[in-house]
Design an enzyme around this catalytic site. Structure first.
Site, mmCIF file in Angstrom:
data_model
loop_
_atom_site.group_PDB
_atom_site.id
_atom_site.type_symbol
_atom_site.label_atom_id
_atom_site.label_comp_id
_atom_site.label_asym_id
_atom_site.label_seq_id
_atom_site.Cartn_x
_atom_site.Cartn_y
_atom_site.Cartn_z
ATOM 1 N N ARG A 1 0.837 -1.210 0.000
ATOM 2 C CA ARG A 1 0.000 0.000 0.000
ATOM 3 C C ARG A 1 0.867 1.254 0.000
ATOM 4 O O ARG A 1 2.093 1.169 0.010
ATOM 5 C CB ARG A 1 -0.922 -0.007 1.213
ATOM 6 C CG ARG A 1 -0.153 0.066 2.527
ATOM 7 C CD ARG A 1 -1.089 0.191 3.716
ATOM 8 N NE ARG A 1 -0.421 0.873 4.807
ATOM 9 C CZ ARG A 1 -0.935 1.027 6.012
ATOM 10 N NH1 ARG A 1 -2.136 0.545 6.267
ATOM 11 N NH2 ARG A 1 -0.289 1.664 6.950
ATOM 12 N N GLY A 2 0.200 2.387 -0.018
ATOM 13 C CA GLY A 2 0.880 3.674 0.144
ATOM 14 C C GLY A 2 1.958 3.917 -0.889
ATOM 15 O O GLY A 2 1.806 3.605 -2.078
ATOM 16 N N ASP B 1 5.861 -7.651 1.387
ATOM 17 C CA ASP B 1 5.184 -7.025 2.527
ATOM 18 C C ASP B 1 4.879 -8.106 3.547
ATOM 19 O O ASP B 1 5.035 -9.300 3.262
ATOM 20 C CB ASP B 1 3.908 -6.283 2.096
ATOM 21 C CG ASP B 1 3.643 -5.042 2.958
ATOM 22 O OD1 ASP B 1 3.474 -5.208 4.183
ATOM 23 O OD2 ASP B 1 3.614 -3.920 2.413
ATOM 24 N N ALA C 1 9.523 -0.389 3.083
ATOM 25 C CA ALA C 1 8.763 -0.774 4.279
ATOM 26 C C ALA C 1 9.210 0.099 5.445
ATOM 27 O O ALA C 1 10.402 0.309 5.644
ATOM 28 C CB ALA C 1 8.993 -2.245 4.604
ATOM 29 N N TYR D 1 11.887 7.493 14.994
ATOM 30 C CA TYR D 1 11.722 7.533 13.539
ATOM 31 C C TYR D 1 12.830 8.375 12.898
ATOM 32 O O TYR D 1 13.449 7.976 11.899
ATOM 33 C CB TYR D 1 10.340 8.105 13.232
ATOM 34 C CG TYR D 1 9.954 8.108 11.770
ATOM 35 C CD1 TYR D 1 9.600 6.921 11.122
ATOM 36 C CD2 TYR D 1 9.900 9.304 11.047
ATOM 37 C CE1 TYR D 1 9.221 6.931 9.788
ATOM 38 C CE2 TYR D 1 9.516 9.313 9.722
ATOM 39 C CZ TYR D 1 9.175 8.130 9.088
ATOM 40 O OH TYR D 1 8.798 8.148 7.771
ATOM 41 N N THR E 1 -0.793 9.650 2.268
ATOM 42 C CA THR E 1 -0.951 8.195 2.351
ATOM 43 C C THR E 1 -1.729 7.853 3.612
ATOM 44 O O THR E 1 -2.048 8.730 4.426
ATOM 45 C CB THR E 1 0.403 7.460 2.458
ATOM 46 O OG1 THR E 1 1.011 7.837 3.705
ATOM 47 C CG2 THR E 1 1.330 7.791 1.313
#
Ligand SMILES: NC(=O)c1ccc[n+]([C@@H]2O[C@H](COP(=O)([O-])OP(=O)(O)OC[C@H]3O[C@@H](n4cnc5c(N)ncnc54)[C@H](O)[C@@H]3O)[C@@H](O)[C@H]2O)c1
Lengths: 422, 449
Positions: free
Chosen positions: B216-217, B237, B288, B355, B390
């Site tokens: 996705r995204g 994924d 990812a 992050y 997203t």
């Protein structure tokens, strides 16, 4: 059969209890999803295959062309032909045999076999009196006659009928039949519960080890088989009340398969096609066999695979010791246990025309990644669940390793097959 | 959509927000499209590097209008599509006036989604020359902020041995709509003796590219864009995302590999998947990623560790396996590695220490890998997305999201395809001279370097 038909791999949806997460999905949806997951795994999107053969046991009239319609809904090339095939719980394996045979005969070079069933979306029919009254009303010439015909309808006639799971010739349900077999072969409650617990535990371990990461694709947000109870135990199972065989019965909801929803597929081809399409090959489809018993005359309904296995081994010059892994579909725990006892019985085997007993199975080779009791059993899907799983297990063990599949089916039939790792 | 969000997008809300100065953001030109108007080439010296590159690209150019010291500056008469400046001979502060003189009329005449591109040399020479090189960076960033209607400005430093063939893919990318959300950026192109002499619509034809996080995204968009450019996609994924992963793989005619990239054998599993198909990997896009946002004072070891493992450590483990030439199915010579950093990593972002660590780490990783892989002609680069629309960013509360979205020179969030296009550019075999770079795809976000 020449040995040119090979198993590339497979894909299935997670299996779930009927009326559960897939309650709104049809067999068509399930089969389409399983085909799409397979296409994604092996890069088949937009490709034309030789043929797709699959089926459903609980089949809607609207699904008269189930497999072809699923192909059209899928990412395969719309020019891929398809046919529906049905042999009760043997459907998935019989479809595999059909595709493998066509490949061996050189009629096709690749194909998908599969099966789907949604016990949630089972076809509901109208009662016989209602059907007759409606037909009469339809045929009536005057309004009066029509009203008269319709007036015969009683409220009770309006109750929809769920599909019959009883054997038409004996009136007994499958569980009731198996209860007779359980008693006849003296299969104990404890042995059944042990087998059921083992099924859950081995399946849970297989999931934990990622064994199914390349065999299953999630569907409708369900990522794992949802019938699976990793924490079940013989002790917990022993507390369940008998479901078949009366108050003294040993068969419970815990050691019988649950009504399930799901779909499974297998990708087969000849070796050259696999090579040309850069695809791996897990195992050869060596041989297969079908047999039936005379259950209306008293034969054990679900022991038909015994004769099928015996004759197949004899014609291949193999004994049970020649197999590294054995998959016996767990319709009921006692089906598997009675089958193993029947294999050991000189008397039973020779009565089937075999030269002697099939033999004693080393239980460590049996259903090592769980089976239908824990996975669930969407009737038509089961054979197509077992084939790629077994092919992968054999491949992991190494070239030449042999595996045996035994699936019992309603109507007193048994479908069996031999795979060999490449 | 929350109630506030609905109101904002309703006719009434729209009228109020327009009066408050929040105009509708411009629609950006995207894809493999060139500017509409004239392409103006302004060489500020004798160098023909840029002219020759534009020649390879098959673009016709016209001469610039030069600002004269008169009262009313001369104009172009109609909108121009781009101003491409060859500043490779520019070494003096006095020379910067020549730059101003071509910029002034052009900036005024630039069309919507038009382009200013400055090509300059790597810093070298005396103090003045080096400081002039740096001055260009300041000019570029400022022009980027002043341009309107989706027009962008970018600066490319080229090393002395870079040829027009080496520069080709970069100039093509910045001029085309593919660079829609890349604005105010500066990166380097080195000499790579590239023999590619034309821009291709399918530069990745039949090349196997692994995209992690492809369900996705941004990852799904990367799969689509790279497939458009001819690549054979291996989408990776987590197994739980397998259904949408299968959808993406089938859509792009690739294959799906259900795999948690944090598994010890993830790299081996990817190589095996590719080897079984008798192929080798050309490119790996490590897309990812996860967030576990909390202020540092609330960040426990679990939040810390999981983000660093998925976003950085797993990538290093996989690279080690996939870059081992002895392993069947690993990356071939001349291959490509692309990581996804983030402006949060480059600039820091409240509530995202873990992050930011992982994403700045990704930038550091490609910079470290690039020289080590040079002898195999493998490049390692990263893109650093800013605010991209997203599922990940849809989770940000509305007001904060609207602020993030607008706090860049293009007054809007980027689309996943904008990130994907930048990655496609880095993966292009013609981009061999782009190595160890971190390119931000952020619309020139106000935060960040
Ligand atoms: N959206 C933005 O604005 C933005 C900005 C900067 C950077 N990024 C980065 O871009 C990348 C993609 O972002 P997105 O917005 O598309 O996120 P997303 O959450 O929509 O998609 C991330 C994908 O990665 C997969 N994934 C997560 N952990 C995984 C694992 N252990 N193994 C395999 N797959 C795993 C997820 O299942 C998901 O499909 C991330 O690395 C993110 O940090 C995004």
């Amino acid at each position: 059969m020449n040995s040119n038909a090979v198993i590339v791999g497979g894909n299935r949806t997670p299996f779930a209890k009927a009326g559960g997460p897939y309650a709104q999905a049809s067999s068509h949806d399930l089969l389409t999803s399983a085909i799409d997951g397979l296409a994604a795994r092996y890069g088949l999107s937009g490709k034309q295959l030789g043929e797709v053969a699959a089926g459903a046991v609980l089949k809607h009239p609207r699904d008269f062309n189930l497999t072809r319609e699923a192909v059209l809904s899928s990412s395969l090339a719309p020019t891929t032909p398809a046919c529906d095939l049905q042999q009760a719980c043997g459907t998935g394996l019989e479809a595999t045999i059909y595709i493998a045979n066509k490949i061996s005969l050189g009629q096709i070079d690749s194909g998908i076999a599969g099966g789907a069933d949604s016990a949630s979306d089972a076809p509901i029919t109208v009662s016989e009196p209602l059907r007759k009254a409606l037909l009469a009303a339809n045929a009536a010439r005057s309004t009066g006659d029509r009203l008269k015909a319709l007036a015969r309808i009683r409220p009770s006639h309006l109750k929809p009928l769920a599909p019959g799971v009883n054997e038409p010739r004996t009136g007994l349900s499958m569980g009731e039949h198996q209860a007779l077999t359980t008693k006849r072969w003296e299969v104990t409650r404890e042995a059944q519960d042990e087998l059921a617990a083992a099924s859950h535990h081995t399946l849970a371990a297989a999931w934990d080890n990622g064994f199914f990461d390349d065999l299953v694709t999630p569907f409708l947000g369900v990522a794992k088989d949802s019938i699976l109870r990793p924490d079940t135990s013989v002790e917990k199972l022993s507390k369940l009340k008998p479901a078949f065989g009366g108050p003294e019965g040993t068969m419970t909801a815990g050691n019988s398969t649950a009504l399930s929803d799901g779909a499974a597929t297998v990708l087969l081809s000849n070796e050259q096609w696999a090579k040309d399409n850069h695809l791996p090959v897990l195992a050869k489809f060596v041989d297969a066999n079908v047999a039936a018993v005379d259950h209306p005359a008293g034969d054990d309904l679900l022991l038909a695979p015994v004769g099928a296995v015996g004759h197949m081994l004899e014609r291949n010059g193999l004994t049970i010791e020649d197999f590294d892994l054995v998959e016996i579909h767990e319709a009921f725990a006692s089906t598997v246990l009675a089958t193993l006892k029947a294999w050991e019985s000189e008397e039973y085997c020779t009565s089937l025309g075999l030269k002697g007993a099939i033999g004693t199975l080393d239980r460590s080779k049996l259903n090592t990644m769980g089976s239908s009791l824990a996975v669930g059993h969407p009737f038509a899907a089961t054979g197509a669940r077992i084939v790629p799983s077994l092919a992968k297990m054999l491949h992991d063990l190494g070239p030449g390793k042999r595996g045996l599949i035994s699936v019992c089916a309603a109507g007193g039939q048994g479908v069996v097959a031999i795979l060999e790792a490449v | 959509m929350g109630a506030l969000e609905k109101l904002f997008y309703s006719p009434v809300g729209h009228a109020v927000s327009t009066r408050a100065g929040l105009t509708d953001p411009p629609t950006l030109r995207r894809g493999r499209t060139w500017p509409d108007g004239t392409m103006v080439l302004a060489p500020l010296g004798a160098s023909t590097l840029v002219a020759d590159t534009l020649d390879l690209l098959g673009l016709e150019t016209s001469d610039p209008i030069v600002d004269a010291p008169a009262d009313s500056p001369p104009g172009y008469g109609s909108r121009i599509g781009a101003l491409v400046i060859d500043a490779t001979d520019l070494t003096t502060i006095v020379g910067l006036e020549d730059l101003r003189a071509v910029l002034r009329p052009a900036v005024r005449a630039l069309e919507g989604s038009g382009r200013v591109v400055i090509v300059a040399r790597e810093p070298s020479g005396n103090w003045e020359s080096k400081s002039v090189t740096r001055a260009l960076d300041g000019i570029n960033r400022t022009i980027g902020k002043e341009l309107r209607r989706g027009a962008t400005s970018n600066l490319v430093y080229v090393s002395a041995d870079a040829t027009p063939n080496d520069l080709l893919s970069t100039l093509g990318f910045v001029l085309q709509g593919r660079s829609a959300f890349v604005d105010g950026q500066t990166w380097h192109v080195g000499g790579a003796s590239s023999i590619v002499d034309a821009l291709s619509d399918q530069p990745l034809k039949d090349r196997v590219i692994v995209v992690t996080g492809a369900a996705r995204g941004i990852g799904a968009s990367i799969a689509r864009i790279l497939a458009r450019d001819g690549a054979t996609i291996v989408g990776v994924d987590i197994p739980a995302a397998g259904e949408s992963l299968a959808g993406v793989a089938n859509e792009v005619g690739g294959t799906a590999l259900q795999l948690d990239i944090t598994a010890d054998d993830a790299g081996a599993a990817i190589a095996e998947h590719v080897a079984r198909r008798g192929e080798r990997i050309y490119g790996v896009v490590h897309c990812a990623g996860i967030t576990r946002d909390k202020m540092l004072v609330n960040t426990d070891a679990e939040r810390w560790g999981s983000v660093l493992d998925v976003n950085l450590a797993a990538q290093i483990r996989m690279n080690e396996v996939l870059l081992d030439p002895a392993i069947p199915g690993s990356v071939e010579d001349g291959g490509r590695i692309v990581g996804i950093a983030s402006t949060s990593g480059l600039a820091g972002n409240k509530g995202q220490t873990n992050y930011a660590a992982s994403k700045a780490g990704v930038a550091g990783l490609v910079e470290a890998m690039a020289p080590d892989l040079a002898d195999r002609r493998i490049t390692a680069n990263a893109v650093a997305p800013g605010f991209i629309e997203t599922a990940m960013t849809a989770r940000i509360p509305f007001i904060q999201r609207e602020i993030f979205r607008r706090s860049n020179s293009l007054s809007q969030g980027g689309q996943p395809e904008d990130v994907a296009e930048a990655i496609g550019y880095l993966l292009d075999p013609a981009s061999a001279g782009v190595n160890g770079q971190v390119i931000r795809v952020c619309g020139q976000n106000l935060v960040g370097a």
